[in-house]
Design a protein around this motif. Structure first.
Motif, PDB file in Angstrom:
ATOM      1  N   UNK A  11      50.441  36.142  36.561  1.00 50.17           N
ATOM      2  CA  UNK A  11      51.486  36.869  35.835  1.00 50.17           C
ATOM      3  C   UNK A  11      52.403  37.648  36.776  1.00 50.17           C
ATOM      4  N   UNK A  12      52.167  37.524  38.092  1.00 51.16           N
ATOM      5  CA  UNK A  12      53.004  38.204  39.069  1.00 51.16           C
ATOM      6  C   UNK A  12      52.711  39.681  39.227  1.00 51.16           C
ATOM      7  N   UNK A  13      51.581  40.129  38.713  1.00 52.28           N
ATOM      8  CA  UNK A  13      51.215  41.560  38.789  1.00 52.28           C
ATOM      9  C   UNK A  13      50.295  41.757  39.998  1.00 52.28           C
ATOM     10  N   UNK A  14      50.890  41.705  41.179  1.00 50.60           N
ATOM     11  CA  UNK A  14      50.139  41.610  42.413  1.00 50.60           C
ATOM     12  C   UNK A  14      49.325  42.874  42.726  1.00 50.60           C
ATOM     13  N   UNK A  15      49.902  44.035  42.528  1.00 50.75           N
ATOM     14  CA  UNK A  15      49.174  45.274  42.831  1.00 50.75           C
ATOM     15  C   UNK A  15      47.938  45.415  41.954  1.00 50.75           C
ATOM     16  N   UNK A  16      48.085  45.096  40.671  1.00 52.65           N
ATOM     17  CA  UNK A  16      46.942  45.166  39.764  1.00 52.65           C
ATOM     18  C   UNK A  16      45.883  44.135  40.148  1.00 52.65           C
ATOM     19  N   UNK A  17      46.351  42.953  40.552  1.00 53.86           N
ATOM     20  CA  UNK A  17      45.421  41.904  40.966  1.00 53.86           C
ATOM     21  C   UNK A  17      44.611  42.360  42.170  1.00 53.86           C
ATOM     22  N   UNK A  18      45.284  42.975  43.145  1.00 57.50           N
ATOM     23  CA  UNK A  18      44.592  43.440  44.338  1.00 57.50           C
ATOM     24  C   UNK A  18      43.551  44.494  43.987  1.00 57.50           C
ATOM     25  N   UNK A  19      43.904  45.390  43.073  1.00 60.27           N
ATOM     26  CA  UNK A  19      42.944  46.408  42.628  1.00 60.27           C
ATOM     27  C   UNK A  19      41.720  45.762  41.987  1.00 60.27           C
ATOM     28  N   UNK A  20      41.946  44.696  41.222  1.00 62.51           N
ATOM     29  CA  UNK A  20      40.837  44.003  40.563  1.00 62.51           C
ATOM     30  C   UNK A  20      39.915  43.356  41.580  1.00 62.51           C
ATOM     31  N   UNK A  21      40.486  42.711  42.589  1.00 63.75           N
ATOM     32  CA  UNK A  21      39.662  42.094  43.630  1.00 63.75           C
ATOM     33  C   UNK A  21      38.876  43.139  44.414  1.00 63.75           C
ATOM     34  N   UNK A  22      39.523  44.275  44.697  1.00 62.91           N
ATOM     35  CA  UNK A  22      38.813  45.351  45.386  1.00 62.91           C
ATOM     36  C   UNK A  22      37.626  45.832  44.549  1.00 62.91           C
ATOM     37  N   UNK A  23      37.828  45.943  43.238  1.00 59.80           N
ATOM     38  CA  UNK A  23      36.739  46.374  42.353  1.00 59.80           C
ATOM     39  C   UNK A  23      35.601  45.361  42.365  1.00 59.80           C
ATOM     40  N   UNK A  24      35.943  44.074  42.358  1.00 61.65           N
ATOM     41  CA  UNK A  24      34.916  43.028  42.368  1.00 61.65           C
ATOM     42  C   UNK A  24      34.066  43.111  43.633  1.00 61.65           C
ATOM     43  N   UNK A  25      34.708  43.318  44.804  1.00 59.43           N
ATOM     44  CA  UNK A  25      33.957  43.383  46.053  1.00 59.43           C
ATOM     45  C   UNK A  25      33.184  44.689  46.191  1.00 59.43           C
ATOM     46  N   UNK A  26      33.699  45.741  45.553  1.00 62.74           N
ATOM     47  CA  UNK A  26      32.963  47.015  45.569  1.00 62.74           C
ATOM     48  C   UNK A  26      31.666  46.890  44.785  1.00 62.74           C
ATOM     49  N   UNK A  55      29.172  43.439  46.930  1.00 64.15           N
ATOM     50  CA  UNK A  55      29.623  43.333  48.324  1.00 64.15           C
ATOM     51  C   UNK A  55      29.465  41.951  48.950  1.00 64.15           C
ATOM     52  N   UNK A  56      28.654  41.097  48.360  1.00 61.10           N
ATOM     53  CA  UNK A  56      28.472  39.745  48.910  1.00 61.10           C
ATOM     54  C   UNK A  56      29.234  38.694  48.093  1.00 61.10           C
ATOM     55  N   UNK A  57      30.312  39.105  47.457  1.00 57.26           N
ATOM     56  CA  UNK A  57      31.088  38.238  46.573  1.00 57.26           C
ATOM     57  C   UNK A  57      32.140  37.498  47.411  1.00 57.26           C
ATOM     58  N   UNK A  58      31.738  36.377  47.971  1.00 60.37           N
ATOM     59  CA  UNK A  58      32.607  35.625  48.876  1.00 60.37           C
ATOM     60  C   UNK A  58      33.911  35.201  48.208  1.00 60.37           C
ATOM     61  N   UNK A  59      33.839  34.717  46.984  1.00 57.85           N
ATOM     62  CA  UNK A  59      35.033  34.237  46.294  1.00 57.85           C
ATOM     63  C   UNK A  59      36.041  35.359  46.085  1.00 57.85           C
ATOM     64  N   UNK A  60      35.537  36.561  45.746  1.00 59.54           N
ATOM     65  CA  UNK A  60      36.447  37.693  45.520  1.00 59.54           C
ATOM     66  C   UNK A  60      37.126  38.118  46.822  1.00 59.54           C
ATOM     67  N   UNK A  61      36.372  38.116  47.933  1.00 63.38           N
ATOM     68  CA  UNK A  61      36.990  38.426  49.227  1.00 63.38           C
ATOM     69  C   UNK A  61      38.065  37.394  49.566  1.00 63.38           C
ATOM     70  N   UNK A  62      37.784  36.132  49.280  1.00 64.17           N
ATOM     71  CA  UNK A  62      38.770  35.077  49.539  1.00 64.17           C
ATOM     72  C   UNK A  62      40.028  35.303  48.716  1.00 64.17           C
ATOM     73  N   UNK A  63      39.864  35.588  47.425  1.00 63.39           N
ATOM     74  CA  UNK A  63      41.015  35.826  46.563  1.00 63.39           C
ATOM     75  C   UNK A  63      41.811  37.045  47.030  1.00 63.39           C
ATOM     76  N   UNK A  64      41.094  38.073  47.469  1.00 62.32           N
ATOM     77  CA  UNK A  64      41.760  39.261  47.983  1.00 62.32           C
ATOM     78  C   UNK A  64      42.561  38.924  49.244  1.00 62.32           C
ATOM     79  N   UNK A  65      41.987  38.092  50.113  1.00 62.98           N
ATOM     80  CA  UNK A  65      42.686  37.685  51.334  1.00 62.98           C
ATOM     81  C   UNK A  65      43.978  36.939  51.004  1.00 62.98           C
TER      82      UNK A  65
END
Length: 297
Positions: A191-206, A209-219
């Motif tokens: 949806x182009x909501x990049x800042x919110x997306x980044x916050x979501x990925x950060x929450x997933x990895x928090x 911590x071993x969530x490889x897919x979430x780190x990849x998406x965040x990258x």
């Protein structure tokens, strides 16, 4: 007997012989006198079947389940077991048939509607799956897993706004739902909501911590936002967790390429191809272009 020890070389034959013997048994009311057995009626018997499934003894469980199905007509517990077994075997159409019967018997059971929805979705019947997930939620208001599954179905049909709504509801009910945060990030990205997306990925990895897919998406998101050095560190973290993650090597190559580090990029693509030889994206970056071929002549 409830257990048999057989040599591995005759295992399949032993299973078939056991099934043949089981099919010879007469089934009738358990309290009635006679040379027969009764249907599954106790929690202990039911749990034993579930244990077989959990231990991965699917074929053994299937033999027992088929015998029980014949002796326990329209028993919802047995039908549910058969549904789970057919799912494990990848026979999703059969699973739909079993779970439909269970829902007909137990229309107010949230889990039954949820199981049916999962099987419908696996057979490509998304509209019917959505209806069943909604029924599960009507039966159980705070059903985080059903909201999460609904989000996944809506994402699969590119209805990202509705997907976001259901992912957020799953998170409201279950705040530590890492997968919901990860998939929410993916939908927000669409949806182009990049800042919110980044916050979501950060929450997933928090949360995980071993969530490889979430780190990849965040990258990937960091790369989109031009934060390439941070993206490299994050992508390498994804690979550290899961060294066999071909998509992460591809993304790492793209990020290196954006920084002009072409040799590192090629090495990353080649590592991805070692893991998945037909990885189309890695192939596109490693295959020579027609111009390159012409210049090499």
């Amino acid at each position: 007997p409830t257990r048999m020890l057989v040599e591995k070389s005759i295992y399949k034959r032993a299973i078939q012989e056991a099934a043949d013997e089981a099919n010879k048994m007469k089934v009738d009311i358990a309290s009635k006198k006679g040379n027969h057995i009764g249907p599954v009626i106790s929690q202990k018997q039911y749990d034993k079947i579930i244990d077989l499934i959990n231990l991965g003894n699917i074929q053994d469980a299937l033999i027992l389940g088929q015998s029980l199905e014949e002796s326990s007509i329209n028993n919802p517990d047995v039908l549910s077991i058969m549904g789970m077994l057919t799912v494990e075997l990848g026979a999703h159409e059969d699973a739909v048939r079993y779970f439909r019967k269970v829902v007909k018997i137990r229309p107010n059971c949230a889990l039954s509607s949820y199981n049916l929805a999962n099987s419908l979705n696996s057979t490509g019947k998304q509209e019917a799956a959505i209806s069943s997930y909604k029924q599960a939620i009507r039966n159980k208001r705070n059903y985080a897993e059903a909201h999460y599954a609904l989000g996944n179905v809506f994402s699969s049909v590119s209805n990202y706004k509705k997907a976001v709504t259901h992912y957020k509801e799953a998170i409201r009910i279950q705040p530590e739902f890492a997968a919901a945060y990860n998939n929410l990030g993916a939908a927000l990205t669409k949806l182009g909501r990049q800042d919110e997306a980044m916050d979501s990925y950060h929450s997933a990895t928090r949360i995980k911590p071993d969530y490889s897919e979430a780190y990849h998406n965040l990258a990937v998101m960091l790369n989109i936002c031009g934060k390439n050095e941070q993206a490299i560190v994050t992508c390498l973290k994804s690979i550290e967790i899961n060294p066999n993650f071909a998509d992460a090597y591809y993304s790492l190559g793209v990020i290196f390429g954006a920084l002009g580090k072409n040799e590192e990029a090629i090495r990353s693509f080649e590592r991805g191809l070692k893991l998945v030889p037909d990885h189309i994206d890695c192939l596109l970056y490693t295959s020579p272009s027609p111009r390159d071929v012409e210049e090499s002549r």
